[in-house]
Design a protein around this motif. Structure first.
Motif, PDB file in Angstrom:
ATOM      1  N   UNK A   1       0.858  -1.156  -0.074  1.00  0.00           N
ATOM      2  CA  UNK A   1       0.104   0.106   0.175  1.00  0.00           C
ATOM      3  C   UNK A   1       0.781   1.297   0.053  1.00  0.00           C
ATOM      4  N   UNK A   2       2.001   1.289   0.800  1.00  0.00           N
ATOM      5  CA  UNK A   2       3.021   2.201   0.725  1.00  0.00           C
ATOM      6  C   UNK A   2       3.468   2.614  -0.567  1.00  0.00           C
ATOM      7  N   UNK A   3       3.849   1.645  -1.339  1.00  0.00           N
ATOM      8  CA  UNK A   3       4.644   1.549  -2.619  1.00  0.00           C
ATOM      9  C   UNK A   3       3.367   2.237  -3.664  1.00  0.00           C
ATOM     10  N   UNK A   4       2.156   1.819  -3.435  1.00  0.00           N
ATOM     11  CA  UNK A   4       1.242   2.298  -4.514  1.00  0.00           C
ATOM     12  C   UNK A   4       0.821   3.906  -4.104  1.00  0.00           C
ATOM     13  N   UNK A   5       0.655   3.940  -2.785  1.00  0.00           N
ATOM     14  CA  UNK A   5       0.604   5.580  -2.490  1.00  0.00           C
ATOM     15  C   UNK A   5       1.736   6.393  -2.848  1.00  0.00           C
ATOM     16  N   UNK A   6       2.929   5.938  -2.788  1.00  0.00           N
ATOM     17  CA  UNK A   6       3.940   6.742  -3.472  1.00  0.00           C
ATOM     18  C   UNK A   6       3.823   6.907  -4.775  1.00  0.00           C
ATOM     19  N   UNK A   7       3.307   5.787  -5.570  1.00  0.00           N
ATOM     20  CA  UNK A   7       2.916   6.095  -7.027  1.00  0.00           C
ATOM     21  C   UNK A   7       2.023   7.117  -7.249  1.00  0.00           C
ATOM     22  N   UNK A   8       0.804   6.954  -6.794  1.00  0.00           N
ATOM     23  CA  UNK A   8      -0.100   7.896  -6.896  1.00  0.00           C
ATOM     24  C   UNK A   8       0.088   9.313  -6.396  1.00  0.00           C
ATOM     25  N   UNK A   9       0.825   9.442  -5.408  1.00  0.00           N
ATOM     26  CA  UNK A   9       1.346  10.746  -5.062  1.00  0.00           C
ATOM     27  C   UNK A   9       2.363  11.412  -6.099  1.00  0.00           C
ATOM     28  N   UNK A  10       3.179  10.502  -6.683  1.00  0.00           N
ATOM     29  CA  UNK A  10       4.104  11.108  -7.394  1.00  0.00           C
ATOM     30  C   UNK A  10       3.390  11.367  -8.881  1.00  0.00           C
ATOM     31  N   UNK A  11       2.409  10.583  -9.114  1.00  0.00           N
ATOM     32  CA  UNK A  11       1.718  11.024 -10.312  1.00  0.00           C
ATOM     33  C   UNK A  11       1.076  12.511 -10.492  1.00  0.00           C
ATOM     34  N   UNK A  12       0.916  13.023  -9.084  1.00  0.00           N
ATOM     35  CA  UNK A  12       0.086  14.227  -9.054  1.00  0.00           C
ATOM     36  C   UNK A  12       1.117  15.514  -9.084  1.00  0.00           C
ATOM     37  N   UNK A  13       2.390  15.156  -9.206  1.00  0.00           N
ATOM     38  CA  UNK A  13       3.245  16.323  -9.127  1.00  0.00           C
ATOM     39  C   UNK A  13       3.318  17.071 -10.894  1.00  0.00           C
ATOM     40  N   UNK A  14       2.650  16.014 -11.692  1.00  0.00           N
ATOM     41  CA  UNK A  14       2.689  16.719 -13.122  1.00  0.00           C
ATOM     42  C   UNK A  14       1.546  17.689 -13.569  1.00  0.00           C
ATOM     43  N   UNK A  15       0.812  18.056 -12.247  1.00  0.00           N
ATOM     44  CA  UNK A  15      -0.455  18.977 -12.584  1.00  0.00           C
ATOM     45  C   UNK A  15      -0.590  19.774 -11.300  1.00  0.00           C
ATOM     46  N   UNK A  16      -0.832  21.086 -11.548  1.00  0.00           N
ATOM     47  CA  UNK A  16      -0.769  21.887 -10.111  1.00  0.00           C
ATOM     48  C   UNK A  16      -2.099  21.626  -9.371  1.00  0.00           C
ATOM     49  N   UNK A  17      -3.083  21.504 -10.010  1.00  0.00           N
ATOM     50  CA  UNK A  17      -4.362  21.278  -9.596  1.00  0.00           C
ATOM     51  C   UNK A  17      -4.184  19.701  -8.460  1.00  0.00           C
ATOM     52  N   UNK A  18      -3.650  18.789  -9.299  1.00  0.00           N
ATOM     53  CA  UNK A  18      -3.452  17.659  -8.593  1.00  0.00           C
ATOM     54  C   UNK A  18      -2.483  17.771  -7.222  1.00  0.00           C
ATOM     55  N   UNK A  19      -1.491  18.597  -7.414  1.00  0.00           N
ATOM     56  CA  UNK A  19      -0.597  18.756  -6.387  1.00  0.00           C
ATOM     57  C   UNK A  19      -1.245  19.617  -5.148  1.00  0.00           C
ATOM     58  N   UNK A  20      -1.883  20.337  -5.538  1.00  0.00           N
ATOM     59  CA  UNK A  20      -2.694  21.181  -4.376  1.00  0.00           C
ATOM     60  C   UNK A  20      -3.779  20.156  -3.803  1.00  0.00           C
ATOM     61  N   UNK A  21      -4.442  19.396  -4.382  1.00  0.00           N
ATOM     62  CA  UNK A  21      -5.020  18.343  -3.840  1.00  0.00           C
ATOM     63  C   UNK A  21      -4.543  17.519  -2.867  1.00  0.00           C
ATOM     64  N   UNK A  22      -3.200  17.127  -3.247  1.00  0.00           N
ATOM     65  CA  UNK A  22      -2.472  16.160  -2.446  1.00  0.00           C
ATOM     66  C   UNK A  22      -2.174  17.002  -1.126  1.00  0.00           C
ATOM     67  N   UNK A  23      -1.823  18.240  -1.105  1.00  0.00           N
ATOM     68  CA  UNK A  23      -1.395  18.686   0.147  1.00  0.00           C
ATOM     69  C   UNK A  23      -2.687  19.165   0.697  1.00  0.00           C
TER      70      UNK A  23
END
Length: 232
Positions: A24-46
């Protein structure tokens, strides 16, 4: 209130062996890293708010509960937002980490009657800053499950109302002892549980069950906890 949810089916390959307790940690890291490519997704992540997505553990699971380096597996990510689904479908293959996404496919599902929910990944319920344990009582767990689903519904539609009763009529514990999940780099060990809920037929109860199906039961859904399948 939406009557659809969207699901990304991803084929993935592991770059190293990973224990099931750490996947689960590995997949969470994957999904979180996917969000760095989009400003709205980065904002959502935080943001400290409901993320409104959840994902399952990869399958098939090996007999020794170790995901093997170089082998192919599948995992699903669900969301209520088509915009979010389209962005994640695009960016998941670009993310780097222990898991590499090889291909993605996007499907949509309409709301249908639900007779039961069964969790495939453990649910996480915190009580007094600790994970819920059976000695805390099924009554407390049931209340937290209901209140959490209600809050998610109200976050999507402030006008949503439900009577002061649980949206399910029976809860069954599916594990005999707590399920331990570790998170590398966070120094955290989470104790989860798997449950089966028998859902009431009323429209308000069905809506709560649908939201739980679409974005996960209880807490830490953005880390892959509370992913369910529905009985019809």
């Amino acid at each position: 209130m939406t009557h659809y949810y969207y699901e990304i089916l991803s084929t993935v390959r592991f770059n190293q062996d990973v224990f099931a307790s750490e996947v689960q940690s590995a997949l969470a890291h994957l999904t979180n890293n996917s969000m760095i490519f989009d400003e709205q997704l980065k904002e959502l992540h935080h943001q400290n708010t409901f993320k409104h997505y959840v994902f399952c553990a990869p399958y098939p699971l090996e007999a020794d509960r170790i995901y093997r380096k170089g082998r192919m597996y599948c995992f699903h990510l669900r969301t209520l937002s088509l915009e979010f689904a389209l962005k994640m479908k695009k960016y998941l293959p670009k993310a780097k980490g222990t898991v590499k996404v090889i291909s993605t496919e996007l499907n949509n599902y309409i709301k249908k009657p639900i007779t039961e929910l069964v969790t495939l990944t453990p649910i996480i319920c915190t009580y007094n800053n600790r994970c819920w344990l059976p000695e805390n009582g099924l009554g407390l767990l049931s209340e937290r499950i209901h209140v959490n689903a209600l809050k998610k519904c109200k976050a999507l539609d402030a006008s949503f109302t439900a009577p002061e009763e649980l949206f399910f009529e029976h809860i069954e514990m599916l594990n005999k002892k707590p399920i331990v999940t570790s998170y590398k780099g966070k120094g955290a060990i989470l104790l989860g549980h798997k449950v089966r809920l028998r859902i009431k037929p009323y429209p308000w109860a069905q809506q709560l069950a649908f939201i739980a199906l679409a974005v996960g039961l209880l807490e830490k859904n953005g880390l892959g906890f509370g992913y369910c399948i529905a009985g019809r």
